[in-house]
Scaffold this active site. Structure first.
Site, mmCIF file in Angstrom:
data_model
loop_
_atom_site.group_PDB
_atom_site.id
_atom_site.type_symbol
_atom_site.label_atom_id
_atom_site.label_comp_id
_atom_site.label_asym_id
_atom_site.label_seq_id
_atom_site.Cartn_x
_atom_site.Cartn_y
_atom_site.Cartn_z
ATOM 1 N N LYS A 1 0.199 5.056 1.747
ATOM 2 C CA LYS A 1 -0.766 5.191 0.658
ATOM 3 C C LYS A 1 -2.202 4.986 1.164
ATOM 4 O O LYS A 1 -2.630 5.692 2.044
ATOM 5 C CB LYS A 1 -0.381 4.219 -0.462
ATOM 6 N N ARG B 1 13.264 0.527 19.707
ATOM 7 C CA ARG B 1 13.628 0.079 18.351
ATOM 8 C C ARG B 1 13.355 -1.409 18.191
ATOM 9 O O ARG B 1 13.231 -1.908 17.074
ATOM 10 C CB ARG B 1 15.102 0.412 18.055
ATOM 11 N N ASP C 1 4.051 -7.126 -2.547
ATOM 12 C CA ASP C 1 3.798 -5.756 -2.108
ATOM 13 C C ASP C 1 2.332 -5.468 -2.435
ATOM 14 O O ASP C 1 1.945 -5.404 -3.607
ATOM 15 C CB ASP C 1 4.747 -4.801 -2.858
ATOM 16 N N TYR D 1 7.332 -0.557 -8.395
ATOM 17 C CA TYR D 1 7.579 0.828 -7.976
ATOM 18 C C TYR D 1 9.069 1.146 -8.219
ATOM 19 O O TYR D 1 9.944 0.299 -7.943
ATOM 20 C CB TYR D 1 7.208 0.970 -6.496
HETATM 21 N N1 PLP Z 1 5.668 0.028 -2.795
HETATM 22 C C1 PLP Z 1 4.891 0.682 -3.684
HETATM 23 C C2 PLP Z 1 4.003 -0.113 -4.595
HETATM 24 C C3 PLP Z 1 4.926 2.077 -3.729
HETATM 25 O O1 PLP Z 1 4.127 2.710 -4.639
HETATM 26 C C4 PLP Z 1 5.794 2.781 -2.874
HETATM 27 C C5 PLP Z 1 5.870 4.264 -2.917
HETATM 28 O O2 PLP Z 1 5.374 4.913 -3.811
HETATM 29 C C6 PLP Z 1 6.586 2.057 -1.976
HETATM 30 C C7 PLP Z 1 6.496 0.674 -1.953
HETATM 31 C C8 PLP Z 1 7.521 2.758 -1.029
HETATM 32 O O3 PLP Z 1 6.795 3.285 0.028
HETATM 33 P P1 PLP Z 1 7.272 4.536 0.943
HETATM 34 O O4 PLP Z 1 7.236 5.751 0.086
HETATM 35 O O5 PLP Z 1 6.283 4.533 2.064
HETATM 36 O O6 PLP Z 1 8.669 4.216 1.406
#
Ligand code: PLP
Length: 416
Positions: free
Chosen positions: A221, A71, A197, A124
């Site tokens: 993604k 971890r 992000d 998101y």
């Molecule tokens: N950031 C963005 C822009 C996303 O589109 C998503 C999920 O759709 C996330 C973060 C979260 O990612 P995860 O589903 O891998 O936890």
């Protein structure tokens, strides 16, 4: 800042420069280190590991070479973290069990109770819910949501307690492009960090090269690209990663969103062809956007000259990787959006009605009733998410013309 005035950084080349990890028996791929615990030759090393004096992130990377517990640092996960750091051009990187694991750990590490975050109002839905609902209640961390394109409003939202400016490089699902150099200037003037992000635009944008302090990915993604793994990553300086992995105070260590080494191995094998995939996603997204716009559809794609931040993206983007694989189509009502998606999936086999993005096949969803449903109707309206907004993550399977003919027959008679 123009492309020519910046030092040219190519994320794909940066990744290729990294020393290759060989497998245990000289295999061309690294071996998977599946152990959860690690032995030391001298018993006295254990207390030194606990104090952070030795270990993978103590001082310079790789010095010490001592591992403690899975971890904390696992060698296979650590390799993927270094590869992602190379991709983003940061000094360090570490991987998490999900994108949300990365988002929440960064927020928890950087904010104390009574601190404040300024965030884009187009995020998101999960990140929005974390900032809007969860953190105020659980940690007394408040967030002001502001239009990321309105730099004066962003600056005005800062308070003496603002620790972070949080944005998406290209926002989900509204595709607003963040002016990262200017946002970094604002954040730094106020003694805050800029967190970006970069899930929508790996390789296309390199936020850390443009001034961001922390870059987050949902590896789920484009980076993984096969919709078979949930994973995340944080790319930053050694200091922040070491703080997050601190055995006594680190959010990653203590909250435990740990990546499995088998997952790290799988994702690592998909990084070398990310550049080819992103360029093709971008080529197809541009072609579809142009053709749909020419037919009178309301298309949003930052690769189109009609997009409000098209020139900005051209200026900030790394050459050769296009403008991303996501575009949206505003069908105005949920009924029209649903009809289009059912025709595309069930009659034409164009793609899948599913959330998520970055898959090698096309994924399509109505944002207001799915990945943005956490937003209140007012916030949805403010962010420009109409009930009929369809987000397309354009795939790279089949040929472009084959896919276009499927789209063309599905939209027949549906012009808006
Ligand atoms: N950031 C963005 C822009 C996303 O589109 C998503 C999920 O759709 C996330 C973060 C979260 O990612 P995860 O589903 O891998 O936890």
């Amino acid at each position: 800042m123009t492309t020519t005035s910046r030092n040219r950084f190519d994320p794909h080349e940066s990744l290729a420069k990294l020393r290759h990890e060989f497998g245990e028996h000289g295999g061309v791929n690294m071996s998977i280190e599946a152990s959860t615990t690690f032995t030391v030759l001298e018993a006295g090393s254990l207390p030194r590991l606990f104090r952070g004096e030795i270990g993978p992130e103590s001082g310079s990377p790789d010095v010490g070479g001592c591992y403690l517990y899975g971890r904390h640092f696992n060698p296979t996960v650590y390799v993927l973290g270094r590869e992602l750091a190379a991709l983003e051009g940061t000094a360090a990187g570490y991987c998490t069990a999900s994108g949300m694991g990365a988002v929440s750990a960064v927020l928890m590490q950087c904010c104390e109770p009574s601190d404040h975050v300024v965030a884009s109002d187009a995020l998101y839905g999960g990140t929005y819910a974390l900032l809007h609902d969860f953190l105020p209640k659980k940690a007394n961390v408040a967030t002001s949501f502001v239009d990321v394109a309105d730099l004066a409003a962003i600056e005005a939202a800062f308070t003496p307690r603002t620790k972070l400016l949080y944005v998406e490089s290209i926002s989900n699902p509204t595709l607003v492009v963040a002016d990262i150099p200017k946002l970094a200037d604002i954040a730094h003037r106020h003694g805050a960090k800029l967190v970006v992000d970069n899930t929508f635009s790996p390789l296309v944008l390199s936020p850390a090269q443009l001034g961001a302090d922390v870059v987050i990915h949902s590896l789920t993604k484009f980076i993984n690209g096969a919709s078979d793994i949930i994973a995340g990553a944080i790319c930053a300086d050694h200091n922040l990663i070491a703080q997050m992995m601190d055995l006594h105070t680190g959010a990653l260590m203590l909250l435990g969103p740990t990546m499995d080494p088998r997952v790290a191995f799988e994702i690592s094998l998909r990084l070398p062809h990310l550049a080819v995939r992103m360029a093709e996603h971008g080529r197809r997204a541009l072609a579809f956007s142009e053709r749909l716009a020419a037919r009178g559809f309301k298309v949003t794609y930052p690769g189109l000259p009609s997009h409000p931040q098209h020139d900005l993206l051209r200026e900030l983007a790394n050459p050769g990787y296009g403008y991303g694989g996501i575009f949206s189509l505003d069908m105005e009502t949920a009924d029209r959006a649903n009809l289009l998606l059912e025709r595309l999936q069930n009659e034409r086999g164009f793609g899948y009605i599913a959330v998520s993005l970055g898959y090698f096949d096309t994924l399509m969803s109505v944002s207001a009733s799915s990945t943005s449903s956490e937003l209140s109707p007012e916030d949805m309206d403010r962010a420009g998410i109409s009930p009929g907004l369809v987000r397309f993550s354009i795939g790279i399977s089949g040929s472009l013309e084959q896919r276009w003919s499927q789209m063309e027959s599905a939209i027949d008679g549906m012009t808006n």
